[in-house]
Design a protein around this motif. Structure first.
Motif, PDB file in Angstrom:
ATOM      1  N   PRO B  12      -1.422   2.402   3.460  1.00  0.00           N
ATOM      2  CA  PRO B  12      -0.757   1.321   2.710  1.00  0.00           C
ATOM      3  C   PRO B  12      -1.341  -0.048   3.059  1.00  0.00           C
ATOM      4  O   PRO B  12      -1.615  -0.329   4.223  1.00  0.00           O
ATOM      5  N   ASN B  13      -1.538  -0.868   2.016  1.00  0.00           N
ATOM      6  CA  ASN B  13      -2.174  -2.163   2.256  1.00  0.00           C
ATOM      7  C   ASN B  13      -1.174  -3.298   2.446  1.00  0.00           C
ATOM      8  O   ASN B  13      -1.559  -4.428   2.680  1.00  0.00           O
ATOM      9  N   VAL B  14       0.108  -2.982   2.310  1.00  0.00           N
ATOM     10  CA  VAL B  14       1.140  -3.943   2.713  1.00  0.00           C
ATOM     11  C   VAL B  14       2.214  -3.182   3.473  1.00  0.00           C
ATOM     12  O   VAL B  14       2.306  -1.960   3.374  1.00  0.00           O
ATOM     13  N   ILE B  15       2.994  -3.916   4.243  1.00  0.00           N
ATOM     14  CA  ILE B  15       4.095  -3.284   4.960  1.00  0.00           C
ATOM     15  C   ILE B  15       5.394  -3.804   4.359  1.00  0.00           C
ATOM     16  O   ILE B  15       5.587  -5.014   4.270  1.00  0.00           O
ATOM     17  N   VAL B  16       6.208  -2.897   3.883  1.00  0.00           N
ATOM     18  CA  VAL B  16       7.498  -3.315   3.342  1.00  0.00           C
ATOM     19  C   VAL B  16       8.590  -2.694   4.197  1.00  0.00           C
ATOM     20  O   VAL B  16       8.357  -1.721   4.910  1.00  0.00           O
ATOM     21  N   SER B  17       9.748  -3.282   4.125  1.00  0.00           N
ATOM     22  CA  SER B  17      10.867  -2.772   4.890  1.00  0.00           C
ATOM     23  C   SER B  17      12.009  -2.467   3.948  1.00  0.00           C
ATOM     24  O   SER B  17      12.322  -3.258   3.057  1.00  0.00           O
TER      25      SER B  17
END
Lengths: 190, 93, 388
Positions: B12-17
């Motif tokens: 994944p190229n972004v980290i989401v929560s």
């Protein structure tokens, strides 16, 4: 390649004249046209320059025009200063919006061939602009088409209808009158 | 060892929560606790308006400061028009 | 259908053809007509997306950050001071891996005040993690906006489509406006990998520690390098549908050249006339016209150059203290080359000065005849001007 330089004042439609020529050349279907304004800080009444190149093939030169084949003067009060004539080719053509005769106007332009068109009178008779600020661009385009053969009157009329913001019929008529005027005077001169 | 290891394609190229911000309890940042004196509170709600953590809750009269989120920044103490909010050390009482 | 369009209108027409969902923009000379036309098209119903009016460029890009996070295809355009004002949000958008497409019309930065073409505005955003493509005619502007959506959405990296203020933005020429169904074939609807959804709440871009942060940056760096392939592939797909081919760069009469001009933007078009004129005089001139600045085609450039063929790099930009930015990038790309060609840097046309055919011929001769001192020129730029 034909290189044309337009001189006018802000508010007269100088840049639009170059764009109308490009539209007409496209519709005429025999060449390509690139129309480029020289932009300063835009103000009504300030001297304005625009350029057009017409060529059989793709136009790759994207620069100002320093040695025009044709100089078009939309506002006679800009005069025949050295700046206006600068770089005009020896065999070049000057197209002037003036009520003077070509002989009278030619005195000021020693080398060049001079063509005069009463674009201001034509525009005012059709209600285009005011006496202080006549909109002469469509009449001048009619004259330019007639003397250069870069577009015929049908292509020019379609170009004008596609380009002017208002009074399309009056503008088409202005171009038509100037076109006819220049064809006749050219024949008379020849 | 100091080189970053290569990653599998598609990492994944972004980290989401997907965890609620409500879990982010900031009350443990606080070393001074704002206490409202109900006798002098006019109910003007300036503390509610200015709280940068949005942890002042509107009530009928005296606002309620949620201590699980209050960072102890002191904006309410400074801004309260009747000066009825007082800082007390956390370990007092 | 062929139509006479100014460069700015080509950008707007392309955005509408790309069926952009959200436009947010603030007008600035010389970009104004690119958003003015979209606003008019929205008002008359010809553009179905939403045009969001904002009070600044910073807000424009912030709007698009939100809209793209929610899964929208987005568009904006700006120039110069507006781009500089937007700078902070450029990092936000690339870090969030959102494929926003922006038209950037080159204009010089103040002080002193200047309205005309100069690439220092876009090139000073080099390190924001955006792709940058430089156009040299109006057709290329329209086509590159479409290409930019295709590449940006595949790479999950935002893209700038860059062209010269006035020289292209305000110049009218006939361009082929593609049919909507062909554009739809080339550019399917945007499919975000993940998006903001009120039914499934997620937090985006929140606080990240160094372990994750360095890895995210490394992925962006690697993906931007690898996007070279996507640029080439999109160019081939574009050619199949529209018949026009765009790659990382354009070569013009390079095969047997004694020296090569290296140019970008509108001067890259004029330079072809300079090459032909030099050839007509018996000189073997060639041109490498750069289109992609990010991703920078460094490896391809190393394979392409020849030790005996000097490069004359034309920069309409300047990084004070180091010179032309394309010049710097090209030298850095050639550093690992076993026998690199001499590279000469020329700065010309800052603040809208005309980069004429004659000036480009002079620049080529400076490099081909080694009039510019080779040692010094590799480090220091030569400043040139057409005195007219």
């Amino acid at each position: 390649m034909v290189e044309i330089r337009f001189h006018g004042r802000g508010g007269q439609g100088t840049v639009l004249a170059a764009k109308i020529l490009a539209e007409a050349v496209l519709r005429f279907g025999q060449a390509e046209c690139l129309a480029m304004p020289e932009f300063g800080v835009e103000r009504r009444g300030a001297p304005v320059t625009a350029y057009a190149r017409v060529s059989k093939g793709k136009i790759r030169l994207r620069t100002r025009i320093y040695e025009p084949d044709v100089v078009v003067i939309l506002d006679p009060t800009i005069g025949q200063s050295a700046e206006i004539a600068k770089g005009l080719k020896p065999s070049g053509l000057v197209l002037i919006n003036t009520e003077h005769s070509a002989q009278e106007a030619a005195a000021a332009w020693s080398e060049a061939r001079v063509i005069c068109v009463p674009a201001r009178a034509i525009a005012l008779s059709l209600g285009l602009g005011s006496a202080a600020s006549p909109i002469v661009n469509t009449a001048v385009c009619g004259a330019l088409a007639a003397v250069t053969g870069l577009a015929d009157s049908a292509a020019l009329e379609a170009a004008i209808r596609a380009s002017v913001p208002e009074k399309p019929e009056q503008n088409v008529e202005a171009a038509r009158r100037a076109y006819e005027y220049c064809r006749e005077t050219n024949h008379a001169a020849a | 060892m100091p080189r970053l290891e290569d990653e599998a394609p598609g990492t994944p190229n972004v980290i989401v929560s997907d965890r609620s911000m409500a879990e982010n309890l900031t009350g443990n940042w606080r070393n001074l606790r704002p206490i409202i004196d109900p006798a002098r509170c006019t109910g003007c709600l300036i503390c509610w308006k200015f709280c940068p953590e949005a942890c002042v809750e509107l009530t009928q009269k005296v606002p309620l400061i949620h201590m699980e989120y209050c960072k102890g920044c002191g904006v309410c103490v400074e801004e309260c028009p009747p000066a009825c909010i007082e800082f007390q050390p956390e370990d007092a009482s | 259908m062929r139509k006479v369009l100014m460069g700015n209108h080509c950008a707007a027409v392309a955005a509408a053809l790309a069926k952009v969902d959200v436009v947010s923009a603030y007008p600035i000379t010389p970009q104004t007509q690119s958003v003015e036309l979209l606003a008019e098209m929205e008002a008359s119903g010809r553009f179905k997306g939403r045009f969001m009016r904002v009070e600044s460029e910073h807000s424009a890009m912030a709007e698009l950050l939100g809209a793209a996070t929610a899964g929208a295809r987005t568009f904006t355009s700006t120039s110069s001071q507006g781009l500089a004002y937007m700078h902070e949000l450029l990092h936000w958008v690339s870090g969030a891996r959102l494929p926003v497409v922006m038209v950037e019309v080159n204009r010089a930065l103040a002080a002193p005040w200047n309205l005309w073409a100069d690439q220092t505005d876009s090139l000073s955003q080099r390190d924001t993690g955006w792709m940058q493509f430089y156009c040299s005619d109006n057709q290329e502007i329209l086509d590159t906006v479409l290409l930019a959506y295709r590449i940006a959405e595949q790479a999950a990296i935002p893209a700038m489509v860059v062209f010269d203020g006035f020289v292209l933005s305000h110049t009218y020429e006939a361009v082929d406006v593609p049919a909507q169904e062909d554009v739809d074939r080339f550019l399917p609807p945007y499919q975000p990998r993940q998006q903001l959804d009120v039914k499934r709440p997620l937090a985006f871009g929140s606080l990240t520690g160094p372990r994750d942060y360095i890895r995210l940056r490394r992925r962006l760096d690697g993906d931007l390098r690898r996007s070279i392939e996507l640029v080439e592939r999109a160019g081939r797909e574009f050619e199949r549908i529209f018949g026009r081919r765009y790659g990382l760069w354009e070569e013009y009469r390079c095969e047997d050249a004694e020296a090569l001009l290296v140019a970008s933007g509108a001067p890259g078009s004029t330079a072809k006339e300079a090459v032909d004129a030099l050839r007509a005089r018996g000189r073997r001139a060639g041109l490498l016209r750069l289109r992609a600045f990010r991703p920078f085609p460094a490896e391809a450039l190393r394979r392409f150059v020849k030790a005996q063929t000097p490069l004359a790099v034309v920069d309409r930009n300047c990084s004070p203290g180091t010179g032309g930015i394309f010049f710097q990038e090209i030298k850095a790309a050639l550093y690992p080359h076993p026998a690199p060609p001499p590279v000469y840097g020329f700065i010309a046309g800052l603040g809208g000065g005309d980069i004429t055919q004659e000036l480009l011929e002079e620049i080529w001769l400076e490099a081909a005849d080694k009039r510019a001192e080779p040692g010094a020129a590799r480090v220091e730029p030569v400043w040139m001007e057409d005195p007219r």
